[in-house]
Write a protein that holds these residues in place. Structure first.
Motif, short mmCIF file in Angstrom:
data_model
loop_
_atom_site.label_atom_id
_atom_site.label_comp_id
_atom_site.label_asym_id
_atom_site.label_seq_id
_atom_site.Cartn_x
_atom_site.Cartn_y
_atom_site.Cartn_z
N ASP A 26 5.49 -11.42 -6.51
CA ASP A 26 4.95 -11.30 -5.16
C ASP A 26 4.50 -9.87 -4.85
N MET A 27 5.20 -8.86 -5.41
CA MET A 27 4.80 -7.48 -5.17
C MET A 27 3.42 -7.19 -5.74
N ASN A 28 3.03 -7.90 -6.79
CA ASN A 28 1.67 -7.74 -7.31
C ASN A 28 0.66 -8.12 -6.24
N GLY A 29 0.95 -9.22 -5.51
CA GLY A 29 0.08 -9.63 -4.42
C GLY A 29 0.08 -8.64 -3.28
N VAL A 30 1.26 -8.10 -2.96
CA VAL A 30 1.37 -7.11 -1.89
C VAL A 30 0.61 -5.84 -2.25
N ASN A 31 0.79 -5.38 -3.49
CA ASN A 31 0.12 -4.15 -3.93
C ASN A 31 -1.40 -4.30 -3.91
N ALA A 32 -1.87 -5.51 -4.21
CA ALA A 32 -3.32 -5.75 -4.15
C ALA A 32 -3.82 -5.62 -2.72
N VAL A 33 -3.05 -6.15 -1.76
CA VAL A 33 -3.42 -6.01 -0.34
C VAL A 33 -3.39 -4.54 0.08
N ILE A 34 -2.35 -3.82 -0.31
CA ILE A 34 -2.24 -2.40 0.04
C ILE A 34 -3.43 -1.62 -0.49
N LEU A 35 -3.75 -1.84 -1.76
CA LEU A 35 -4.87 -1.11 -2.38
C LEU A 35 -6.19 -1.42 -1.68
N GLU A 36 -6.40 -2.69 -1.36
CA GLU A 36 -7.64 -3.09 -0.69
C GLU A 36 -7.73 -2.51 0.72
N ARG A 37 -6.65 -2.58 1.47
CA ARG A 37 -6.71 -2.22 2.89
C ARG A 37 -6.56 -0.73 3.16
N MET A 38 -6.20 0.06 2.15
CA MET A 38 -6.17 1.50 2.37
C MET A 38 -7.52 2.15 2.07
N GLN A 39 -8.48 1.31 1.65
CA GLN A 39 -9.81 1.83 1.37
C GLN A 39 -10.58 2.10 2.66
N VAL A 124 -4.70 9.93 9.40
CA VAL A 124 -4.57 8.91 8.36
C VAL A 124 -3.35 8.02 8.66
N GLY A 125 -2.29 8.62 9.20
CA GLY A 125 -1.16 7.80 9.65
C GLY A 125 -1.60 6.81 10.71
N ASP A 126 -2.42 7.26 11.65
CA ASP A 126 -2.96 6.36 12.68
C ASP A 126 -3.79 5.24 12.06
N PHE A 127 -4.57 5.59 11.04
CA PHE A 127 -5.39 4.60 10.34
C PHE A 127 -4.50 3.51 9.72
N LEU A 128 -3.40 3.92 9.10
CA LEU A 128 -2.51 2.95 8.46
C LEU A 128 -1.81 2.08 9.48
N PHE A 129 -1.42 2.65 10.62
CA PHE A 129 -0.87 1.84 11.70
C PHE A 129 -1.88 0.77 12.12
N SER A 130 -3.14 1.18 12.27
CA SER A 130 -4.18 0.24 12.69
C SER A 130 -4.39 -0.86 11.66
N ARG A 131 -4.37 -0.48 10.39
CA ARG A 131 -4.50 -1.49 9.33
C ARG A 131 -3.34 -2.49 9.38
N SER A 132 -2.15 -2.00 9.67
CA SER A 132 -1.00 -2.91 9.73
C SER A 132 -1.19 -3.95 10.82
N PHE A 133 -1.74 -3.55 11.96
CA PHE A 133 -1.94 -4.50 13.05
C PHE A 133 -3.08 -5.47 12.74
N GLU A 134 -4.08 -5.02 12.00
CA GLU A 134 -5.12 -5.95 11.54
C GLU A 134 -4.50 -7.06 10.69
N LEU A 135 -3.60 -6.67 9.79
CA LEU A 135 -2.95 -7.66 8.92
C LEU A 135 -2.10 -8.63 9.71
N MET A 136 -1.40 -8.13 10.72
CA MET A 136 -0.59 -9.02 11.57
C MET A 136 -1.47 -10.03 12.31
N VAL A 137 -2.57 -9.56 12.86
CA VAL A 137 -3.47 -10.44 13.61
C VAL A 137 -4.06 -11.50 12.69
N GLU A 138 -4.41 -11.09 11.47
CA GLU A 138 -4.96 -12.05 10.51
C GLU A 138 -3.96 -13.14 10.17
#
Length: 337
Positions: A26-39, A124-138
């Protein structure tokens, strides 16, 4: 055939390996999301975020989301994005913390704020917070959104509370526990609690896993605060004595101050106010913490919270997930021994 022989009576040291093995796929799937969404098309964002995200952290919090889902027999993939959201929240708080504290080390590397500066690190911390909320909404669950958004607010409150208590040696043990309950334990609890929501496991499972995560989070922070006076940079991934030099009033300090002589209390007053923060002062502080039993008692308190975390899993069936989660607690409280 060669075999490792463990002498009778010698207990094998607890490890994160069972948790890592349980969650690896499952962490492989999580890491793929992290890599994609930090771009981002703004190149500094993935460069700075990647410096910390790829910096060797254990990713304990997202692993707890995955392990909690495994404990409940969940077989979907919704928790991948949510575990990534948890890691983004955690990483954002670390970036902000390093700016607030003026840290020089994080996870054994130079802190991002020293390389790119405070403004870029905060943003960049603010950016990551925003990305986290995008993932929650999705994900689409209002309950999940409520749990993680509330945890984010509580973490911020805890950090501000810690800031107001900084350099105040009269901070009480109760106040200290409230601070670490907010700034650390809240995200551990939320990371575990979202799994039964996704798995539709019911309120009892939510409460039990919240208790597991919350108690583990307190134990984890107590050990962190203890090893600031007990371990070296190689163990901690940050400079030894950072808390002391920053004037942070942690449980080892609270106990040593309360148990010390009048001269000891005068030393602590001067040290925490910033008047005595040299290497010799740190060595003296460490001696006082050891001699008063404050270090041992802080670690014992961590073991107490660890036992509470393991007890919270009692209602769940025995199996690989439960064993891995229990051993993760034992590992967390045995670090730096």
């Amino acid at each position: 055939m060669n075999a490792t022989v463990i002498p009778i009576g010698e207990k094998k040291a607890p490890s994160l390996e069972p948790l890592l093995a349980l969650t690896a796929a499952d962490m492989n799937g999580v890491n793929a999301v992290i890599l994609e969404r930090m771009q981002s098309k703004v190149g500094l964002i993935p460069e700075l975020a990647g410096h910390l995200i790829a910096g060797g952290g254990k990713r304990m919090r997202p692993m707890l989301t995955l392990a909690s889902a495994a404990l409940l027999g969940y077989s979907g993939t919704r928790h991948h994005k949510l575990a990534a959201a948890v890691e983004f929240i955690h990483t954002a708080t670390l970036l902000h913390d390093d700016v607030v504290d003026g840290s020089e080390m994080r996870r054994g590397k130079r802190a991002a704020n020293l390389i790119w500066g405070n403004p870029a690190t905060v943003l960049v911390g603010d950016f990551l917070f925003s990305r986290s909320f995008e993932l929650m909404v999705e994900d689409g669950s209002l309950k999940v959104l409520k749990i993680l958004s509330h945890a984010s607010a509580v973490i911020a409150e805890g950090e501000v509370d810690q800031l107001t208590a900084q350099r105040r040696v009269e901070t009480s043990e109760e106040h200290y526990l409230a601070i670490i309950g907010a700034k650390t334990a809240a995200l551990f609890a939320a990371a575990c609690r979202i799994a039964p929501v996704v798995a539709e496991a019911g309120d009892d499972a939510e409460e039990a896993l919240d208790a597991y995560g919350r108690n583990l989070g307190v134990a984890f922070q107590l050990i962190d605060d203890a090893i600031d006076y007990a371990s070296d940079e190689a163990v901690m991934g940050k400079d030894r004595g950072d808390d002391f030099r920053d004037g942070k009033v942690t449980l080892p300090v609270i106990l040593a101050h309360a148990r010390g002589s009048e001269a000891d209390r005068a030393f602590w007053q001067a040290a925490i106010s910033g008047a005595r923060s040299g290497d010799d002062d740190l060595a003296h502080a460490t001696r006082l913490i050891r001699d008063t039993g404050a270090l041992d008692d802080t670690m014992e308190r961590a073991r107490l919270y660890g036992r509470r975390a393991i007890d919270a899993l009692a209602a769940f069936p025995s199996g690989r997930a439960k064993a891995a989660m229990s051993e993760a607690v034992e590992f967390a409280v045995s670090r730096a021994y």
